[in-house]
Design an enzyme around this catalytic site. Structure first.
Site, mmCIF file in Angstrom:
data_model
loop_
_atom_site.group_PDB
_atom_site.id
_atom_site.type_symbol
_atom_site.label_atom_id
_atom_site.label_comp_id
_atom_site.label_asym_id
_atom_site.label_seq_id
_atom_site.Cartn_x
_atom_site.Cartn_y
_atom_site.Cartn_z
ATOM 1 N N SER A 154 -63.246 43.144 -33.614
ATOM 2 C CA SER A 154 -64.121 42.063 -34.353
ATOM 3 C C SER A 154 -63.350 41.778 -35.077
ATOM 4 O O SER A 154 -62.562 41.484 -35.574
ATOM 5 C CB SER A 154 -65.351 43.694 -34.628
ATOM 6 O OG SER A 154 -65.878 43.081 -35.522
ATOM 7 N N ASP B 219 -63.935 40.797 -28.752
ATOM 8 C CA ASP B 219 -65.232 40.218 -29.402
ATOM 9 C C ASP B 219 -64.623 39.536 -31.251
ATOM 10 O O ASP B 219 -65.297 40.456 -32.125
ATOM 11 C CB ASP B 219 -66.464 40.985 -28.871
ATOM 12 C CG ASP B 219 -67.015 40.466 -28.704
ATOM 13 O OD1 ASP B 219 -66.961 39.181 -28.504
ATOM 14 O OD2 ASP B 219 -68.439 41.164 -29.393
ATOM 15 N N HIS C 279 -70.928 44.320 -27.299
ATOM 16 C CA HIS C 279 -69.854 43.810 -28.713
ATOM 17 C C HIS C 279 -68.515 45.079 -28.205
ATOM 18 O O HIS C 279 -67.488 44.518 -28.094
ATOM 19 C CB HIS C 279 -69.858 44.256 -29.765
ATOM 20 C CG HIS C 279 -69.305 43.934 -31.033
ATOM 21 N ND1 HIS C 279 -68.499 42.478 -31.068
ATOM 22 C CD2 HIS C 279 -68.907 44.217 -32.666
ATOM 23 C CE1 HIS C 279 -67.542 42.287 -32.115
ATOM 24 N NE2 HIS C 279 -67.732 43.241 -32.987
#
Length: 500
Positions: A168, A194, A279
């Site tokens: 992330s 991601d 995610h």
């Protein structure tokens, strides 16, 4: 006291709303590569980022302090081994997530060649409002770069032996760390799991993770579903190889319809787990590649998921396919990103086997036909029954249809296919009535759907095969009836004997 579930969802929505309201002005301040490298010299003895090194699978980490060589020895840093460093992302509650310890354990226990395993822990900077955490990403990247430069100077440890794995916001932190290194001493590899989308989507190369930040950059995109023009995970390619499992927008098993399953597993945290499921899937796909070395998922170069779903992109020629995860093949011809697609299961092991089917139907009726089929496979290692196939458009004339079928187990080499027209009872009744009124003669075979052969390509083995009707005297498909196809090659009998 507020329910943390609703707080988490509220904060998730705040990211989207504030990102839209503030736009790119909130992105980390941009610097050129040369000035960035100079900035690392200003890092003080104590960094805001804590660098932890792990000796074993269950170790909670020993802190390495910048410019304190004694901590390297105390923590067991081995300069003759590569360094794999995990970089976490934004933290809603200020607690490191469980996947970190799962990845540490996998890296320490599953690799044939041992590595130093570390964590860049930036909790105090990540546990803030999202936009504040975004501003802090460049500082954390700068501190990681300072650590790597110190390792190079103090123990002659080359940055080319470093692999940063960022999740992330941590993916962009890793990119910033790479941009602070000099061109002669670049980081060996960066993996973006991601990478965060809000405030980074469509940003310049210097303001996000990019192929320039390491000798090799790979990225896995698992939650690029857009809402109000924004997505949790970044959608655009940001690496040498960008992997889009299941198209990248969403992941199987993560739909809100799966909420009841998450309640059974996570209790009151079910809603939070459902929100972050897609995610975080990028992390678990990467861990899965470590845990199942004999079941590596293959992805294929393709324009988009629609084309991939037609089975049009299962080629491995000239670097058109690659392995997803830790064991990705690190080779590339240019800085241009390659977008690769694959299908996965909803749980570990995630690997599936990809098959392209090309079927040429001959519609001998006057009207378009919109049938639904099922196909069953018999292979040398097993079989799979009644996999549904729905064509994207009706069969109107002599046309070849291409589509993708995936199996979650390896059934070995295909030796037989059973094809069934699973249409409605209305079609069956009409067909049976016609057969009763008009007795079937040789010329009547011209009515209906005819199917002579099926062409198959296996993605994982690159094998091509052609299957012919077992009864070449009857090529017509009838509703609710099954037809058998066998390998057209003369050695099909030999293949049958391979069945275990």
């Amino acid at each position: 006291m507020e329910n943390p579930l609703y707080v988490s969802i509220f904060l998730f929505l705040c990211i989207l709303i504030q990102s839209s309201a503030h736009g790119q002005s909130l992105r980390p301040e941009s610097f050129g590569r040369r000035s960035r490298a100079a900035e690392t010299n200003k890092i003080s003895q104590e960094t805001r980022t804590r660098f932890l090194l792990f000796r074993g699978e269950t170790d909670k980490g020993c802190q390495i302090r910048l410019n304190h060589s004694d901590t390297l020895q105390q923590c067991g840093f081995n300069s003759s081994l590569p360094l794999v460093m995990i970089v976490h992302g934004w933290l809603v509650d200020g607690i490191l997530e469980d996947w970190i310890w799962e990845m540490v354990a996998a890296l320490k226990s599953q690799l044939a060649q041992p590595v130093n395993v570390g964590l860049a822990e930036w909790v105090t900077l990540a546990h803030n409002h999202y936009t504040t955490a975004v501003r802090n990403t460049r500082l954390v990247g700068q501190e990681i770069a300072a650590l790597l430069q110190w390792l190079q100077e103090s123990v002659q440890f080359s940055p080319s032996h470093v692999h940063l794995i960022g999740y992330s916001l941590g993916a962009h932190v890793s990119g910033f760390a790479g941009s602070y290194m000099s061109r002669k001493h670049k980081i060996g590899r960066i993996t973006g799991l991601d990478a965060a989308g809000p405030l980074f989507e469509k940003a310049s190369l210097s303001d996000r993770l990019s192929p320039d930040d390491a000798n090799f950059v790979d990225a896995i995109h698992t939650f690029t579903w857009e809402h109000m023009g924004l997505s949790v995970g970044i959608k655009q390619p940001i690496a040498h190889y960008d992997f889009y499992p299941n198209g990248g927008s969403y992941q199987p098993g993560c739909h809100f319809l799966e909420l009841y399953k998450h309640f059974a597993k996570h209790g009151l945290n079910a809603i939070t787990q459902t929100v972050k499921c897609a995610h975080e899937r990028s992390v678990h796909l990467f861990i899965d590649s470590l845990l199942h070395a004999d079941m590596q998922s293959t992805a294929y170069l393709c324009r988009d998921m629609d084309s991939f779903s037609q089975g049009l992109c299962l080629s491995c020629k000239k670097g058109r396919c690659n392995t997803l995860g830790y064991h990705t093949r690190q080779e590339w011809q240019s800085k241009k990103s390659k977008s690769l697609f694959l299908v996965t299961r909803a749980q570990s092991p995630f690997k599936v086997y990809h098959y392209q089917f090309k079927i040429r139907f001959i519609n001998q009726t006057e009207n378009p036909v919109e049938p639904t089929f099922t196909v069953s496979f018999l292979g040398t290692r097993g079989e799979r029954q009644k996999i549904p196939i729905t064509l994207s458009k009706g069969i109107t004339s002599n046309e070849t249809y291409s589509f993708l079928i995936t199996l979650d187990v390896d059934i070995g080499e295909l030796i037989m296919i059973k094809f069934k027209w699973e249409n409605s009872m209305v079609w069956s009744n009409v067909w049976n009535t016609v057969q009763t009124i008009i007795p079937w003669r040789r010329e009547s075979l011209r009515s209906g759907l005819a199917l002579k052969s099926i062409r198959v390509k296996v993605g994982e083995t690159q094998q091509r095969m052609t299957f012919c009707s077992e009864n070449m005297n009857d090529l017509v498909l009838h509703p609710a009836r099954e037809k058998t196809f066998v390998r057209c090659e003369a050695n099909s009998e030999t293949l049958k004997r391979k069945i275990r």
